[in-house]
Design a protein around this motif. Structure first.
Motif, short mmCIF file in Angstrom:
data_model
loop_
_atom_site.label_atom_id
_atom_site.label_comp_id
_atom_site.label_asym_id
_atom_site.label_seq_id
_atom_site.Cartn_x
_atom_site.Cartn_y
_atom_site.Cartn_z
N ALA A 1 -7.02 6.81 -9.52
CA ALA A 1 -7.72 6.31 -8.62
C ALA A 1 -6.98 4.44 -8.08
CB ALA A 1 -9.27 6.63 -9.32
N ILE A 2 -7.46 4.33 -7.44
CA ILE A 2 -7.10 2.96 -7.38
C ILE A 2 -8.24 1.61 -7.95
CG2 ILE A 2 -5.59 0.66 -6.27
CD1 ILE A 2 -3.81 3.20 -7.32
N LEU B 1 -13.48 -1.67 -10.82
CA LEU B 1 -14.63 -1.06 -9.65
C LEU B 1 -13.26 -0.16 -9.34
CD1 LEU B 1 -16.90 -0.26 -8.55
CD2 LEU B 1 -16.14 -2.16 -6.71
N ARG B 2 -13.96 1.28 -8.88
CA ARG B 2 -12.56 1.75 -8.43
C ARG B 2 -12.64 1.20 -6.60
NH1 ARG B 2 -11.45 7.87 -8.86
NH2 ARG B 2 -12.56 7.59 -10.67
N THR B 3 -11.53 1.53 -5.72
CA THR B 3 -11.78 0.94 -4.73
C THR B 3 -11.16 2.37 -3.59
OG1 THR B 3 -9.50 0.40 -4.61
CG2 THR B 3 -11.33 -1.28 -5.28
N ARG B 4 -9.93 2.85 -4.07
CA ARG B 4 -8.99 4.22 -3.43
C ARG B 4 -8.99 5.14 -4.28
NH1 ARG B 4 -4.73 0.74 -0.32
NH2 ARG B 4 -4.87 -0.40 -2.28
N SER B 5 -8.77 6.12 -3.79
CA SER B 5 -8.37 7.36 -4.60
C SER B 5 -7.13 7.76 -3.74
CB SER B 5 -8.75 8.74 -4.48
OG SER B 5 -10.23 8.25 -5.71
N LEU B 6 -6.03 8.22 -3.81
CA LEU B 6 -4.72 8.56 -3.93
C LEU B 6 -4.62 10.21 -4.16
CD1 LEU B 6 -2.68 5.56 -4.58
CD2 LEU B 6 -3.99 5.98 -2.10
N SER C 1 0.76 -1.49 0.09
CA SER C 1 -0.42 -0.26 0.28
C SER C 1 0.33 1.33 0.21
CB SER C 1 -0.69 0.09 1.22
OG SER C 1 -1.85 0.78 1.34
N TYR C 2 1.67 1.32 0.65
CA TYR C 2 2.88 2.15 0.69
C TYR C 2 3.36 2.59 -0.63
CZ TYR C 2 6.19 5.39 2.75
OH TYR C 2 7.60 6.19 3.05
N ARG C 3 3.90 1.89 -1.10
CA ARG C 3 4.18 1.54 -2.48
C ARG C 3 3.27 2.62 -3.83
NH1 ARG C 3 5.71 -3.51 -3.74
NH2 ARG C 3 7.27 -3.53 -2.17
N GLU C 4 2.24 1.36 -3.14
CA GLU C 4 1.32 2.50 -4.46
C GLU C 4 0.68 4.06 -4.06
OE1 GLU C 4 -2.54 0.22 -3.40
OE2 GLU C 4 -1.75 -1.54 -4.61
N PHE C 5 1.30 4.24 -3.02
CA PHE C 5 0.90 5.97 -2.66
C PHE C 5 2.29 5.69 -2.91
CE2 PHE C 5 1.75 8.74 0.34
CZ PHE C 5 1.35 10.29 0.14
#
Length: 699
Positions: free
Chosen positions: A368-369, A375-380, A21-25
């Motif tokens: 968006a992730i 399906l959109r799950t999260r937005s950064l 998750s941190y890497r994605e961010f």
């Protein structure tokens, strides 16, 4: 094995998930970041860093970060920045110049944090760069490029260790051998704790072991062990009693090497702290929105930028909208809505209006992730305070407009040259002065040097060298226009110094002074040369005679002065006219000049009188030889108009011997006396001055 409680640790799967998750961010932050190790080598760079500078990842990883700086920035870093950086562990908004792959120079502001181990040694640093080259866009981006999740965890290796009630080793499996470095044969029947437990931990670990063998149940704890090589490994143990006939005969312990996991946990904590510090330094906050739970998380810097109290208000969409400037509300809402419809990132700069009336400018970006089904799950997203950049951009635009208004309409040829001699600006008047257009100068940076007259180029090169250490300089030189005409320009330039003290090239003003130079040359000619013959006049003769006398006295040399008066010149003037007389004087001047050396001076004193200075003669007879040569040259027939002539002259010679103290005035008088003696003797001859001649005329 340890006898005291240890802090709980995250399971390996949770840590891996956290790092993913941190890497994605980190990957979604639109900024330039790089990380270097203690040797100054690049170990990680962001994609944005590569995109902006034009390199590929394999071209930069492992190279010194200083290789990408200009020489000036490299010296600045070594002399000014790095000592303080290694002392404090951070630096903020340091101006550097980076060199892109295509040779472009990028001005950046660099902020960095230093990561140290528990001994205070530098492990690596993470740097955030803001590209400030394009002030119109004024984007201040940051990207955290350090991957803190590399080698997060290895699969825990299980050690099986069997001890008797005295702590003697009875059995251990191959994994225990691998971790400890000992073979079973080397340590069997030996006290496990005396061999592998550090001495300072021995009492606590032994106490825990005794509690285990004298009470029922099992226990879990961690403790360090020392391997055969002397290295320390942290082991998590699960221990149980070994029973036989209802009696405790020892213990069975399953150990997992959690050394790397514990190190990773410490690094993660340090990384979180470093990211928080980097966001604070760069004035960039981040947020995450979980679309399923509707949970919204803001970093500390988001609260700082929005000036919202975390405890009293918290993170919410309404809290953000309350800070959004009313005039920008529709534009921001439209950008966000389009990102949802087209499933694409959005990026926008807008204003915030704070309760006290303060206006801030911020730059936002969101992405968006989605899951495998789309399906959109999260937005950064990120939000960056760019108020200072916007204000600087507006001020720069206003200043640029004023500058161009003045420079474009100036009569002189003006230009701004960068540190690499590239033309940053040139006024339209370059066409009038040089015949070359603005486009020709901009596309060919060497053109300004090539049009300089070849004889003046060494002077100009010295000027360029001096301007590197001086703030300003002036000189005049010739240029060759596009049409081949030679023109004089007055060249003045000053170094351009930025607010941080860096040189940014030089500003140049060139004024066409050809007419002035021609006027000066004419005035000089009129003041020092005879307008009819072009020979030096009496004033220049006097100056040269004085210099020749000074050199003669200094080097103990002889010198001669010759007075020449044309015979019967007045008769020619009166009978044939002044035009013929003038032609005669011009031809006589040419013949006199052909009879002497280059170091000698032939001058016209006025009328039909000529004076010659002969410096550096060995004997008085040398002057007589010249006089005979002159008489012979004048005897040669000359045709003036329709008339043939054979001229003659009376010549007086005054010689200053090596030890004489005669002045220029005395030599001139003596030569004049000798000339009249030559006339009295019948003309067409010469006479060498003697002291007795002066006595006869009462001198």
């Amino acid at each position: 094995m340890n006898g005291h409680d240890t802090p709980p640790s995250l399971p390996a799967n949770d840590i891996a998930a956290l790092h993913t998750s941190y890497r994605e961010f980190i990957d979604k932050i639109p900024a330039m970041m790089h990380s270097i190790n203690a040797s100054g080598e690049l170990i990680a760079v962001s994609q944005k860093w590569l995109d902006v500078l034009g390199y590929s990842r394999h071209e930069v990883i492992g190279r010194k970060s200083s290789e990408f700086l200009t020489a000036e920035s490299c010296r600045y870093a070594v002399e000014k920045i790095l000592p303080e950086f290694f002392r404090t562990g951070k630096c903020t908004d340091i101006p550097y110049q980076f060199v892109a792959k295509d040779g472009r120079i990028l001005d950046v502001l660099l902020s960095a944090n230093c990561e140290r181990n528990e001994h205070g040694e530098v492990l690596r640093s993470i740097s955030v760069m803001q590209d400030v080259s394009d002030l119109q866009k004024a984007k201040k981006q940051i990207e955290v490029s350090k991957d803190y999740a590399e080698n997060l965890l290895r699969t825990a290796n299980v050690m099986v260790v069997e001890l008797d009630t005295y702590g003697h080793l009875r059995r251990m499996n191959p994994m225990a051998e691998q971790v400890t470095g000992y073979t079973l044969q080397e340590v069997i029947d030996c006290n496990w704790f005396e061999i592998l437990v550090p001495k300072d931990r021995y009492p606590q670990v032994w106490k825990e072991f005794e509690r285990l063998v004298h009470s029922k149940g099992c226990s879990e704890f961690e403790n360090p062990i020392l391997t055969k090589l002397g290295t320390e490994r942290q082991i998590s143990w699960r221990n149980s009693q070994l029973m036989e006939d209802g009696k405790v005969i020892g213990s069975l312990s399953l150990g997992i090497d959690v050394t790397e996991q514990r190190k990773l946990e410490r690094r993660l904590k340090l990384s979180e702290w470093a990211l928080k510090q980097a966001q604070s330094v760069a004035h960039i906050g981040s947020w995450i929105l979980d679309h399923e739970t509707k949970d919204l998380i803001w970093s500390d810097e988001v609260f700082q930028i929005l000036e919202i109290d975390r405890d009293q208000v918290g993170a919410s969409k309404d809290a953000f909208l309350a800070r959004l400037h009313p005039d920008d509300h529709d534009e921001v809402k439209k950008a966000y809505r389009q990102s949802l419809i087209y499933n694409r990132p959005y990026e926008i700069r807008h204003r915030l209006l704070l309760p006290d009336g303060t206006v801030k400018y911020v730059h936002q970006r969101s992405e968006a992730i989605t899951d495998s089904s789309g399906l959109r799950t999260r937005s950064l997203g990120t939000i960056q305070d760019v108020t200072l950049n916007v204000l600087q951009e507006l001020a720069y635009q206003e200043s640029e407009e004023r500058f161009r208004t003045v420079a474009d309409y100036t009569y002189d040829w003006e230009y701004w040259e960068g540190n690499d001699r590239e033309v940053l600006y040139i006024s339209p008047s370059c066409l009038r002065v040089t015949g070359y257009s603005q486009a020709e100068f901009i596309s060919d940076r060497s053109l300004a040097d090539r049009i300089i007259h070849p004889e003046d180029r060494p002077l100009f090169q010295k000027h360029l060298e001096s301007i590197r250490t001086q703030e300003g300089s002036q000189l005049s030189f010739r240029i060759i226009r596009k049409d081949g005409e030679v023109r004089w320009v007055a060249h003045g330039c000053r170094a351009v110094i930025s607010s941080n003290g860096n040189r940014r090239g030089r500003r140049v003003s060139n004024r066409d002074i050809t007419d002035l130079k021609n006027a000066e040359e004419l005035a000089n000619k009129l003041a020092h040369f005879d307008t009819l013959t072009g020979l030096p006049n009496r004033r220049m003769l006097h100056d040269r005679l004085q210099r020749s006398l000074s050199q003669a006295k200094r080097h103990q040399r002889s010198l001669a002065v010759m007075f020449i008066d044309l015979d019967r010149f007045k008769q020619i003037n009166d009978t044939l006219g002044h035009d013929v007389g003038d032609e005669l004087l011009i031809e006589v001047g040419r013949r006199l000049s052909s009879c002497v050396r280059q170091c000698d001076t032939v001058s016209r004193a006025g009328g039909d009188e000529f004076i010659i200075v002969l410096p550096e003669i060995a004997l008085p007879q040398d002057a007589c030889v010249v006089a005979e040569k002159i008489l012979a040259a004048l005897h040669q027939p000359m045709r003036l108009g329709h008339h043939d002539f054979q001229a003659s002259a009376s010549i007086g010679i005054a010689v200053r011997s090596a030890n004489d103290e005669d002045t220029a005035t005395e030599l001139m008088k003596n030569a004049d006396i000798a000339m009249y003696q030559a006339k009295q003797r019948g003309r067409d001859g010469y006479c060498l001055f003697k002291t007795s001649m002066a006595d006869k005329v009462g001198m």
